[in-house]
Design a protein around this motif. Structure first.
Motif, short mmCIF file in Angstrom:
data_model
loop_
_atom_site.label_atom_id
_atom_site.label_comp_id
_atom_site.label_asym_id
_atom_site.label_seq_id
_atom_site.Cartn_x
_atom_site.Cartn_y
_atom_site.Cartn_z
N VAL A 198 3.63 -3.73 5.61
CA VAL A 198 5.14 -3.36 5.20
C VAL A 198 4.79 -2.94 3.55
O VAL A 198 4.37 -3.87 2.98
N ASP A 229 5.80 -2.89 -0.13
CA ASP A 229 6.63 -3.81 -1.12
C ASP A 229 6.71 -2.94 -2.22
O ASP A 229 7.60 -3.68 -3.33
N VAL A 230 6.54 -1.94 -2.43
CA VAL A 230 6.62 -0.90 -3.69
C VAL A 230 7.26 0.24 -3.24
O VAL A 230 6.88 0.84 -1.85
N SER A 255 9.96 1.26 -0.39
CA SER A 255 9.83 -0.25 -0.02
C SER A 255 10.41 -0.51 0.97
O SER A 255 11.43 -0.28 1.29
N GLY A 256 9.74 -1.46 1.89
CA GLY A 256 10.27 -1.94 3.17
C GLY A 256 9.93 -1.13 4.40
O GLY A 256 10.17 -1.72 5.49
N THR A 310 7.45 0.23 7.14
CA THR A 310 6.29 -0.30 7.94
C THR A 310 5.36 0.84 7.99
O THR A 310 5.57 1.88 8.61
#
Length: 422
Positions: free
Chosen positions: A42, A44-45, A150-151, A153
């Protein structure tokens, strides 16, 4: 269960129950290429991490309106790739290069090819420009998160870490991933008639060992590691000694060829029972490769006894052993493609047929053609084949246009299709 033939569906179900996924291993991204992800990744940026220019040119403030050709701007500053965030101020254009961060307050970029420099400073840099084409709001700007938010998948568990995955993960700053190791496979070819040395003249009754090199190549293509390959005689003691060497080499899966049918010299089933192997089935309702044997060895390793004919061995590896390799690495069971048959074909037995085939593109339509030379001893058709065509047990007659299941040569490969010129 080992005494009677089982259906292909039942055989595959047994194999998959025995092939539990390997433990999760966390590895640096640099060591993960070719392995299978055990956990989803996933982001995160954001990617891109900031608004940036897609072109060399000049950044402008359009504010939701088209800026007309002929409009003039003073050049208020410059921004190159790697520069930190900056604010543009109230007016003017900024010279900008591809990939450079957009100055705050500017929202569009005009390429350098679409401006006219009408003034330069003492150093020769543009100080005033005129647009030679309209600029629409947002032109040539890559927005933050436009590629990946970000976030999101980005990769699911069960995905192979290929070159594209490496590029995306590197872009996101991922340095370690959860994967499952490669399965380790050993190959034993039985038969005193087999000759491994291609330079040695054949004596009467001898043949070249083609199964060994073929299986070794297919194991590598399937994403597994070949840890040992040997040719052994038809003596059970020699076979069991070689089997011990495969286990000492760390094999998770052992493939053997030959000596699994019902003849007087087909010793493999009894030899396996003598060392405590649990034979889960021996004979599957398929063609070619009906005498296929599957067992779990006392140490937990999986054993596939493949028939000695080349096409039979190829089918046993492709549709049963490769299914286990997928399961070990946490990949979902393979699903076939469906496409129309190119010509009529009829079966002679109510078995599931795995046929050497060729997928052709003609007139914009994909069709699956069953090749000549389906006998299990024939290897030359494999040079022409680019697919396996699978026909179900319960249908005997097939007509051109009937939809059939089609598989690539290996589970980790795609179909390589050439257009047929008509």
């Amino acid at each position: 269960m080992s005494g009677q033939a089982v259906s292909c569906k039942e055989a595959l179900s047994i194999v998959l129950r025995e092939a539990a996924p390997f433990a999760i291993d966390y590895r640096p991204l640099a060591e993960a290429a070719g392995l299978v992800l055990a956990e989803a990744v996933v982001a995160d940026v954001d990617l891109p991490p900031f608004d940036n220019s897609a072109m060399d040119g000049f950044a402008l403030r359009a504010e939701g309106r088209t800026v007309a050709a002929g409009t003039e701007f003073d050049v208020a500053g410059a921004q190159v790739a790697g520069d930190e965030a900056t604010a543009a101020g109230e007016g003017g254009a900024w010279e900008i290069m591809t990939g450079a961060r957009m100055p705050a307050g500017l929202d569009s970029v005009v390429p350098v090819e679409r401006i006219e420099v009408i003034g330069r400073d003492d150093a020769g840099r543009p100080s005033r420009i005129r647009l030679t084409a309209d600029v629409k709001p947002g032109d040539n700007v890559r927005l933050r998160g436009q590629d990946v938010e970000s976030g999101t998948t980005v990769l699911r568990a069960g995905t192979v870490v290929d070159s594209a995955a490496v590029m995306v993960l590197s872009s996101l700053g991922v340095d370690r991933v959860a994967v499952r190791r490669r399965p380790k496979v050993a190959v034993l070819n039985t038969g005193r008639e087999l000759v491994d040395d291609p330079r040695r003249p054949l004596a009467s009754g001898e043949i070249r060992n083609s199964n060994g090199p073929f299986l070794a190549a297919r194991v590598a293509a399937a994403g597994a590691e070949l840890v040992l390959r040997e040719t052994v005689t038809d003596e059970p003691a020699d076979f069991l000694a070689a089997l011990e060497r495969t286990l000492a080499a760390g094999a998770d899966v052992v493939l053997s060829t030959g000596a699994v049918s019902m003849g007087r010299h087909d010793f493999v089933p009894d030899a396996l029972r003598s060392i405590g192997a649990d034979i889960r089935f021996h004979k599957v309702e398929i063609r070619p490769g009906r005498p296929l044997l599957f067992a779990r060895l006392a140490g937990g390793q999986l054993y596939f006894g493949l028939p000695g004919n080349p096409a039979s061995a190829a089918v046993g590896l492709r549709f049963f052993a490769e299914a286990a390799l997928r399961a070990f690495t946490g990949q979902a069971p393979e699903r076939p493609l469906r496409m129309p048959l190119a010509a009529d074909w009829s079966k002679r037995a109510a078995l599931r047929f795995h046929l050497k085939g060729r997928v052709e593109l003609a007139g914009g339509v994909l069709r699956a053609r069953i090749l000549h030379g389906q006998e299990s001893f024939k290897v030359q058709p494999l040079l022409v084949a680019n697919a396996w065509i699978v026909l179900p047990e319960d249908t005997m007659q097939f007509q051109a246009g009937d939809m059939v299941d089609v598989y690539a040569p290996g589970h980790a490969e795609g179909l390589k299709i050439e257009e047929v010129v008509q």
